[in-house]
Motif scaffolding. Structure first.
Motif, PDB file in Angstrom:
ATOM      1  N   LYS A  82     -45.376   0.977  38.935  1.00 18.40           N
ATOM      2  CA  LYS A  82     -46.048   1.343  37.586  1.00 18.40           C
ATOM      3  C   LYS A  82     -47.054   2.777  37.917  1.00 18.40           C
ATOM      4  O   LYS A  82     -47.607   2.578  39.186  1.00 18.40           O
ATOM      5  CB  LYS A  82     -47.009   0.138  36.912  1.00 18.40           C
ATOM      6  CG  LYS A  82     -46.351  -0.597  36.613  1.00 18.40           C
ATOM      7  CD  LYS A  82     -46.930  -1.984  35.916  1.00 18.40           C
ATOM      8  CE  LYS A  82     -46.380  -3.494  35.609  1.00 18.40           C
ATOM      9  NZ  LYS A  82     -45.431  -3.306  34.492  1.00 18.40           N
ATOM     10  N   ALA A  83     -46.983   3.596  37.036  1.00 18.62           N
ATOM     11  CA  ALA A  83     -47.838   4.543  37.297  1.00 18.62           C
ATOM     12  C   ALA A  83     -48.529   5.406  35.982  1.00 18.62           C
ATOM     13  O   ALA A  83     -47.870   5.049  34.933  1.00 18.62           O
ATOM     14  CB  ALA A  83     -47.269   5.874  37.963  1.00 18.62           C
ATOM     15  N   GLU A  84     -49.423   6.144  36.053  1.00 25.14           N
ATOM     16  CA  GLU A  84     -50.226   6.583  34.634  1.00 25.14           C
ATOM     17  C   GLU A  84     -49.119   7.455  33.984  1.00 25.14           C
ATOM     18  O   GLU A  84     -49.058   7.388  32.839  1.00 25.14           O
ATOM     19  CB  GLU A  84     -51.329   7.542  35.063  1.00 25.14           C
ATOM     20  CG  GLU A  84     -52.717   6.842  35.381  1.00 25.14           C
ATOM     21  CD  GLU A  84     -53.416   6.387  34.326  1.00 25.14           C
ATOM     22  OE1 GLU A  84     -53.590   6.852  33.385  1.00 25.14           O
ATOM     23  OE2 GLU A  84     -53.634   4.848  34.605  1.00 25.14           O
ATOM     24  N   ASP A  85     -48.392   8.086  34.673  1.00 16.26           N
ATOM     25  CA  ASP A  85     -47.357   8.959  34.223  1.00 16.26           C
ATOM     26  C   ASP A  85     -45.873   8.323  33.998  1.00 16.26           C
ATOM     27  O   ASP A  85     -44.801   9.176  33.501  1.00 16.26           O
ATOM     28  CB  ASP A  85     -47.046  10.322  34.744  1.00 16.26           C
ATOM     29  CG  ASP A  85     -46.690  10.134  36.283  1.00 16.26           C
ATOM     30  OD1 ASP A  85     -46.424   9.169  36.667  1.00 16.26           O
ATOM     31  OD2 ASP A  85     -46.541  11.126  36.945  1.00 16.26           O
ATOM     32  N   THR A 123     -45.989   1.833  32.908  1.00 13.41           N
ATOM     33  CA  THR A 123     -47.135   2.417  32.929  1.00 13.41           C
ATOM     34  C   THR A 123     -48.445   1.383  33.490  1.00 13.41           C
ATOM     35  O   THR A 123     -48.104   0.302  33.204  1.00 13.41           O
ATOM     36  CB  THR A 123     -47.742   2.870  31.568  1.00 13.41           C
ATOM     37  OG1 THR A 123     -47.379   1.787  30.691  1.00 13.41           O
ATOM     38  CG2 THR A 123     -46.963   4.176  31.014  1.00 13.41           C
ATOM     39  N   THR A 124     -49.114   2.044  34.214  1.00 15.06           N
ATOM     40  CA  THR A 124     -50.338   1.131  34.755  1.00 15.06           C
ATOM     41  C   THR A 124     -50.923   0.331  33.637  1.00 15.06           C
ATOM     42  O   THR A 124     -51.360  -0.855  33.894  1.00 15.06           O
ATOM     43  CB  THR A 124     -51.264   1.813  35.530  1.00 15.06           C
ATOM     44  OG1 THR A 124     -51.393   3.174  35.048  1.00 15.06           O
ATOM     45  CG2 THR A 124     -50.911   2.091  37.100  1.00 15.06           C
ATOM     46  N   HIS A 125     -51.166   0.811  32.615  1.00 11.86           N
ATOM     47  CA  HIS A 125     -51.932   0.151  31.564  1.00 11.86           C
ATOM     48  C   HIS A 125     -51.162  -0.310  30.533  1.00 11.86           C
ATOM     49  O   HIS A 125     -51.615  -1.110  29.539  1.00 11.86           O
ATOM     50  CB  HIS A 125     -52.746   1.409  30.674  1.00 11.86           C
ATOM     51  CG  HIS A 125     -51.876   2.865  30.478  1.00 11.86           C
ATOM     52  ND1 HIS A 125     -50.864   2.526  29.482  1.00 11.86           N
ATOM     53  CD2 HIS A 125     -51.968   3.936  31.028  1.00 11.86           C
ATOM     54  CE1 HIS A 125     -50.081   3.879  29.484  1.00 11.86           C
ATOM     55  NE2 HIS A 125     -50.720   4.818  30.382  1.00 11.86           N
ATOM     56  N   ILE A 130     -48.212   7.972  27.179  1.00  9.50           N
ATOM     57  CA  ILE A 130     -48.869   8.328  28.110  1.00  9.50           C
ATOM     58  C   ILE A 130     -50.430   8.037  27.357  1.00  9.50           C
ATOM     59  O   ILE A 130     -50.509   8.720  26.202  1.00  9.50           O
ATOM     60  CB  ILE A 130     -49.017   9.862  28.252  1.00  9.50           C
ATOM     61  CG1 ILE A 130     -47.451  10.081  28.875  1.00  9.50           C
ATOM     62  CG2 ILE A 130     -50.104  10.605  28.974  1.00  9.50           C
ATOM     63  CD1 ILE A 130     -47.436   9.346  30.143  1.00  9.50           C
ATOM     64  N   GLU A 132     -54.422   8.834  27.040  1.00  6.36           N
ATOM     65  CA  GLU A 132     -55.724   9.639  27.197  1.00  6.36           C
ATOM     66  C   GLU A 132     -56.768   9.493  26.206  1.00  6.36           C
ATOM     67  O   GLU A 132     -56.355   9.298  25.001  1.00  6.36           O
ATOM     68  CB  GLU A 132     -55.192  11.284  26.932  1.00  6.36           C
ATOM     69  CG  GLU A 132     -54.747  11.919  28.425  1.00  6.36           C
ATOM     70  CD  GLU A 132     -53.957  13.297  28.076  1.00  6.36           C
ATOM     71  OE1 GLU A 132     -54.782  14.052  27.371  1.00  6.36           O
ATOM     72  OE2 GLU A 132     -52.905  13.353  28.622  1.00  6.36           O
TER      73      GLU A 132
END
Ligand code: PBG
Ligand code: ZN
Length: 322
Positions: A82-85, A123-125, A130, A132
């Motif tokens: 998992k990543a932000e992007d 995604t991490t979240h 995305i 923001e």
């Protein structure tokens, strides 16, 4: 007496003759959760009878399904980095892309492979786009979804199914596919997807629950039916081949409204908690599983769904409920 409707109910031959709604195995799509590793077949606690499979064990189950007549499957990736992007979502060798390749290598045209296109499992979240300033950004998400769809198409997916509910994603994905000569890769849009508690067990299965907040700023408000029709029409205009309504059971009116307002095929997604409620009550002996399941399936068809995505598919065909 002028009217005796009971005449057409007297025996099973006459009842079969006048039945207004029919089901066929060709209407069903079976969903799968695919994960990393080898020889994995991990039962999902909240969805009795449903597993997470690694590609090798998935292949075996797909083969079993094919013998029953299940020739359309929908794949979800689980357990990816998992990543932000959400970059692992569009990796050429993501879990889903590799699984598609393997399935296509083994079964080629015998199976129709559909992939879910969304970022929440990547995604991490845990949001579908995305994030923001605590808000899911629409337009920056579109390009990532399009890349994800393209990676799946390149792996051999027959159809991609965006489930994110960003505005404009059908057009963005369609253009990306066409520009890369995937004009024959079909697109089924989760056109009217409601923010629903009925996805609970799925989020456990896919490890895709949002860490903070909810999905109400992108998924639909369940109080709105006219808006649902609008969403379906927008996706039709943007080039969707099939529009889907999700969930299904508590949304039969929406299935009907969408059916009446588009000329496209209409699908419904008989989601995880709808499945879990039936399975759990049946396990406890409180309901007759076969009769409840088939009553639900006919309700979807009667409401106007020509395509049914359901975790019950294997049970229905294996146990000859239909
Ligand atoms: C991902 C996605 C979800 C489902 C399908 N794709 C979950 C969600 O939006 O939270 C739900 C399917 C089910 O409950 O069976 N966006
Ligand atoms: Zn999502």
């Amino acid at each position: 007496m002028l009217h005796r409707p009971r005449r057409m109910r007297r025996d099973s031959i006459v009842r079969e003759m006048v039945a207004e709604t029919r089901l066929s195995k060709d209407m069903f799509i079976y969903p799968y959760f695919v994960t990393k590793g080898k020889k994995v077949q991990q039962p999902i606690e909240a969805m009795p009878g449903i597993n997470r499979f690694s590609a090798d064990t998935l292949l075996k189950d797909v083969e079993k399904g094919l013998k029953l007549g299940v020739n359309k499957i929908l794949l979800f990736g689980v357990g990816e980095e998992k990543a932000e992007d959400a970059h692992s979502a569009y990796d050429d060798h993501s879990i889903v892309a590799d699984a598609v390749r393997l399935i296509k290598k083994n079964f080629a045209e015998d199976i129709y492979v559909i992939t879910d296109v969304c970022l929440c499992a990547y995604t991490t979240h845990g949001h579908c786009g995305i994030l923001e300033h605590d808000y899911v950004q629409n337009d920056p998400t579109l390009d990532i979804l399009a890349k994800m769809a393209l990676a799946h198409a390149e792996a051999g997916a027959d159809m991609v199914a965006p489930s994110d509910m960003m505005d404009g994603r059908v057009l963005a994905i369609r253009q990306k596919l066409d520009q890369n000569h995937f004009e024959n890769t079909a697109l089924m849009s989760y056109a009217t997807k409601f923010a629903s508690a009925y996805y609970g067990p799925f989020r456990e299965a896919a490890d895709s629950a949002p860490g903070k907040g909810d999905r109400k700023s992108y998924q639909m408000d369940y109080r709105n039916a006219r808006e649902a029709v609008r969403e379906a029409k927008i996706d039709e205009t943007e080039g969707a081949d099939i529009v889907m309504v999700k969930p299904a059971l508590a949304y039969l009116d929406i299935i009907r409204a969408v059916r009446r307002n588009t000329t496209l095929p209409v699908a419904c997604y008989n989601v995880s908690a709808e499945y879990t409620m039936v399975k759990t009550a049946a396990k406890l002996g409180y309901i007759d599983e076969q009769r409840i399941v088939m009553e639900n399936m006919f309700a979807f068809a009667r409401a106007g769904a020509g395509i049914i995505i359901s975790y019950h598919t294997h049970d229905i065909l294996e146990k000859k409920w239909m």
